[in-house]
Enzyme design. Structure first.
Site, PDB file in Angstrom:
ATOM      1  N   LYS A   1      -3.185  62.220 -13.575  1.00 33.13           N
ATOM      2  CA  LYS A   1      -2.976  63.545 -12.147  1.00 33.13           C
ATOM      3  C   LYS A   1      -3.325  62.705 -11.391  1.00 33.13           C
ATOM      4  O   LYS A   1      -3.176  62.335  -9.662  1.00 33.13           O
ATOM      5  CB  LYS A   1      -3.318  64.725 -12.769  1.00 33.13           C
ATOM      6  CG  LYS A   1      -2.738  65.621 -14.098  1.00 33.13           C
ATOM      7  CD  LYS A   1      -3.797  66.434 -14.352  1.00 33.13           C
ATOM      8  CE  LYS A   1      -4.849  66.602 -14.661  1.00 33.13           C
ATOM      9  NZ  LYS A   1      -5.099  66.071 -15.336  1.00 33.13           N
TER      10      LYS A   1
ATOM     11  N   ARG B   1     -17.133  57.673 -16.969  1.00 33.48           N
ATOM     12  CA  ARG B   1     -17.361  59.242 -16.700  1.00 33.48           C
ATOM     13  C   ARG B   1     -18.680  59.531 -18.401  1.00 33.48           C
ATOM     14  O   ARG B   1     -17.535  59.409 -19.177  1.00 33.48           O
ATOM     15  CB  ARG B   1     -16.725  60.255 -16.039  1.00 33.48           C
ATOM     16  CG  ARG B   1     -15.830  59.859 -14.961  1.00 33.48           C
ATOM     17  CD  ARG B   1     -14.553  59.935 -14.778  1.00 33.48           C
ATOM     18  NE  ARG B   1     -14.305  62.044 -15.622  1.00 33.48           N
ATOM     19  CZ  ARG B   1     -13.128  62.795 -15.298  1.00 33.48           C
ATOM     20  NH1 ARG B   1     -12.290  62.163 -14.625  1.00 33.48           N
ATOM     21  NH2 ARG B   1     -13.294  63.897 -16.417  1.00 33.48           N
TER      22      ARG B   1
ATOM     23  N   ARG C   1     -11.435  53.960 -20.044  1.00 30.87           N
ATOM     24  CA  ARG C   1     -11.376  54.010 -18.851  1.00 30.87           C
ATOM     25  C   ARG C   1     -12.499  53.638 -17.454  1.00 30.87           C
ATOM     26  O   ARG C   1     -13.487  54.315 -18.431  1.00 30.87           O
ATOM     27  CB  ARG C   1     -10.222  54.697 -17.735  1.00 30.87           C
ATOM     28  CG  ARG C   1     -11.027  56.273 -17.856  1.00 30.87           C
ATOM     29  CD  ARG C   1     -10.262  57.531 -17.892  1.00 30.87           C
ATOM     30  NE  ARG C   1     -10.506  58.346 -17.236  1.00 30.87           N
ATOM     31  CZ  ARG C   1     -10.170  59.698 -17.089  1.00 30.87           C
ATOM     32  NH1 ARG C   1      -8.993  59.911 -16.516  1.00 30.87           N
ATOM     33  NH2 ARG C   1     -10.256  60.973 -17.380  1.00 30.87           N
TER      34      ARG C   1
ATOM     35  N   ARG D   1     -11.019  68.136 -24.963  1.00 26.34           N
ATOM     36  CA  ARG D   1     -10.957  68.782 -23.418  1.00 26.34           C
ATOM     37  C   ARG D   1      -9.345  68.701 -23.186  1.00 26.34           C
ATOM     38  O   ARG D   1      -8.697  70.207 -23.209  1.00 26.34           O
ATOM     39  CB  ARG D   1     -10.985  67.414 -22.433  1.00 26.34           C
ATOM     40  CG  ARG D   1     -12.352  67.666 -21.675  1.00 26.34           C
ATOM     41  CD  ARG D   1     -13.131  66.375 -21.435  1.00 26.34           C
ATOM     42  NE  ARG D   1     -12.631  66.231 -19.613  1.00 26.34           N
ATOM     43  CZ  ARG D   1     -12.304  64.436 -20.071  1.00 26.34           C
ATOM     44  NH1 ARG D   1     -13.187  63.776 -20.450  1.00 26.34           N
ATOM     45  NH2 ARG D   1     -12.134  63.676 -18.852  1.00 26.34           N
TER      46      ARG D   1
ATOM     47  N   ARG E   1      -6.635  75.408 -13.462  1.00 25.49           N
ATOM     48  CA  ARG E   1      -6.858  75.402 -15.159  1.00 25.49           C
ATOM     49  C   ARG E   1      -6.707  77.106 -16.642  1.00 25.49           C
ATOM     50  O   ARG E   1      -6.589  76.159 -17.486  1.00 25.49           O
ATOM     51  CB  ARG E   1      -8.028  74.673 -15.359  1.00 25.49           C
ATOM     52  CG  ARG E   1      -7.912  72.613 -16.043  1.00 25.49           C
ATOM     53  CD  ARG E   1      -8.943  72.644 -15.445  1.00 25.49           C
ATOM     54  NE  ARG E   1      -9.307  71.499 -16.544  1.00 25.49           N
ATOM     55  CZ  ARG E   1      -9.844  70.002 -15.779  1.00 25.49           C
ATOM     56  NH1 ARG E   1      -9.344  69.911 -14.166  1.00 25.49           N
ATOM     57  NH2 ARG E   1      -9.722  69.046 -16.701  1.00 25.49           N
TER      58      ARG E   1
HETATM   59  P1  AMP Z   1     -11.234  66.730 -14.154  1.00 22.70           P
HETATM   60  O1  AMP Z   1     -11.786  65.560 -13.480  1.00 22.70           O
HETATM   61  O2  AMP Z   1     -10.160  67.095 -13.310  1.00 22.70           O
HETATM   62  O3  AMP Z   1     -10.824  66.058 -16.095  1.00 22.70           O
HETATM   63  O4  AMP Z   1     -11.568  67.532 -14.872  1.00 22.70           O
HETATM   64  C1  AMP Z   1     -13.544  67.692 -15.665  1.00 22.70           C
HETATM   65  C2  AMP Z   1     -14.238  68.229 -15.387  1.00 22.70           C
HETATM   66  O5  AMP Z   1     -14.678  69.308 -14.787  1.00 22.70           O
HETATM   67  C3  AMP Z   1     -13.545  69.395 -16.583  1.00 22.70           C
HETATM   68  O6  AMP Z   1     -13.698  68.543 -18.291  1.00 22.70           O
HETATM   69  C4  AMP Z   1     -14.434  70.913 -16.664  1.00 22.70           C
HETATM   70  O7  AMP Z   1     -15.151  70.861 -17.423  1.00 22.70           O
HETATM   71  C5  AMP Z   1     -14.410  70.761 -15.465  1.00 22.70           C
HETATM   72  N1  AMP Z   1     -13.188  71.042 -14.718  1.00 22.70           N
HETATM   73  C6  AMP Z   1     -12.424  70.653 -13.102  1.00 22.70           C
HETATM   74  N2  AMP Z   1     -11.312  71.292 -12.525  1.00 22.70           N
HETATM   75  C7  AMP Z   1     -12.072  72.353 -13.478  1.00 22.70           C
HETATM   76  C8  AMP Z   1     -11.340  74.007 -12.752  1.00 22.70           C
HETATM   77  N3  AMP Z   1     -10.244  73.815 -12.221  1.00 22.70           N
HETATM   78  N4  AMP Z   1     -11.693  74.608 -14.393  1.00 22.70           N
HETATM   79  C9  AMP Z   1     -12.618  75.309 -14.648  1.00 22.70           C
HETATM   80  N5  AMP Z   1     -13.291  73.979 -14.663  1.00 22.70           N
HETATM   81  C10 AMP Z   1     -13.006  72.284 -14.346  1.00 22.70           C
END
Ligand code: AMP
Length: 214
Positions: free
Chosen positions: A13, A161, A127, A172, A88
């Site tokens: 994404k 990360r 990554r 996740r 989400r």
């Molecule tokens: P991502 O970079 O999108 O994979 O997000 C990393 C982490 O941030 C996720 O595993 C959640 O802990 C938190 N996070 C990101 N976006 C959201 C969202 N829309 N709702 C809740 N938690 C989020």
């Protein structure tokens, strides 16, 4: 144009959102990036979010919806938005409808990147990114041309990360299946969902998304 990129962690994404920014002058709204910035800045939101993110769980719906609302407020109405990692949950999907209506925007496309979970685990756990410009790399699939030097900016600092380890990644993905995938049927009834093979080469995925947006 307002679009949602949907797919489990590691589906691409973020990569595709960056390309849409370059091709279409849209703005990427990544709640994950916003939260990581808040954690780094040790802001009140960051202090709340840090442990939740490290466990691979979801930050509260209110926090992320407020972040999105604030970003849209700061953007001009003519700039298109790419929602990356948001919504989400069903509550976030409802909040987004309300936020978009308030900003005089409407949702044009929900693009689901379809992927194979086991292959994704390999993709995510390898990554890393340049600590300076954010260019993405991978232990197996995309090493810098000169070892230890970023191709784009020449920096020698890289970062990973903390939530990109196998155990957290599997968690996740389970969260994605339980909380995020169920928002798709609601968008399907509106006829705005398109599916793209997220396991195809990056360029192919980009062309398919570009074709949907013309
Ligand atoms: P991502 O970079 O999108 O994979 O997000 C990393 C982490 O941030 C996720 O595993 C959640 O802990 C938190 N996070 C990101 N976006 C959201 C969202 N829309 N709702 C809740 N938690 C989020």
């Amino acid at each position: 144009m307002n679009i949602i990129l949907l797919g489990p962690p590691g589906a691409g994404k973020g990569t595709q959102a960056q390309r849409l920014v370059e091709h279409h002058g849209m703005r990427q709204l990544s709640t994950g990036d916003m939260l990581r910035a808040a954690v780094k800045a040790q802001s009140p939101v960051g202090l709340k979010a840090r442990a939740v993110m490290e466990r691979g769980e979801l930050v509260s719906d209110e926090i992320v919806s407020e972040l999105i609302d604030a970003e849209l407020t700061a953007m001009g109405p003519e700039t298109g938005a790419i929602f990356d990692g948001y919504p989400r949950t069903s509550a976030q999907a409802l909040a987004l409808d309300e936020i978009l209506a308030r900003h005089g925007r409407q949702l044009d496309h929900v693009i689901e990147l379809e992927v194979d979970e086991d292959a994704l685990v390999a993709r995510i756990t390898g990554r890393y990114a340049c600590a300076s410009c954010g260019e993405g790399y991978h232990d197996r699939f995309k090493q810098p041309e000169r070892e230890g030097t970023c191709d784009r900016c020449g920096s020698h600092e890289f970062k990973r990360r903390p939530d990109d380890n196998e155990q957290t990644v599997r968690h996740r993905m389970a969260v994605y299946r339980a909380e995020t995938a169920p928002i798709l049927p609601g968008y399907e009834t509106r006829g705005i969902v398109s599916r793209v093979d997220g396991m195809a080469p990056i360029e192919t995925v980009t062309s398919e998304i570009d074709a949907l947006l013309v």
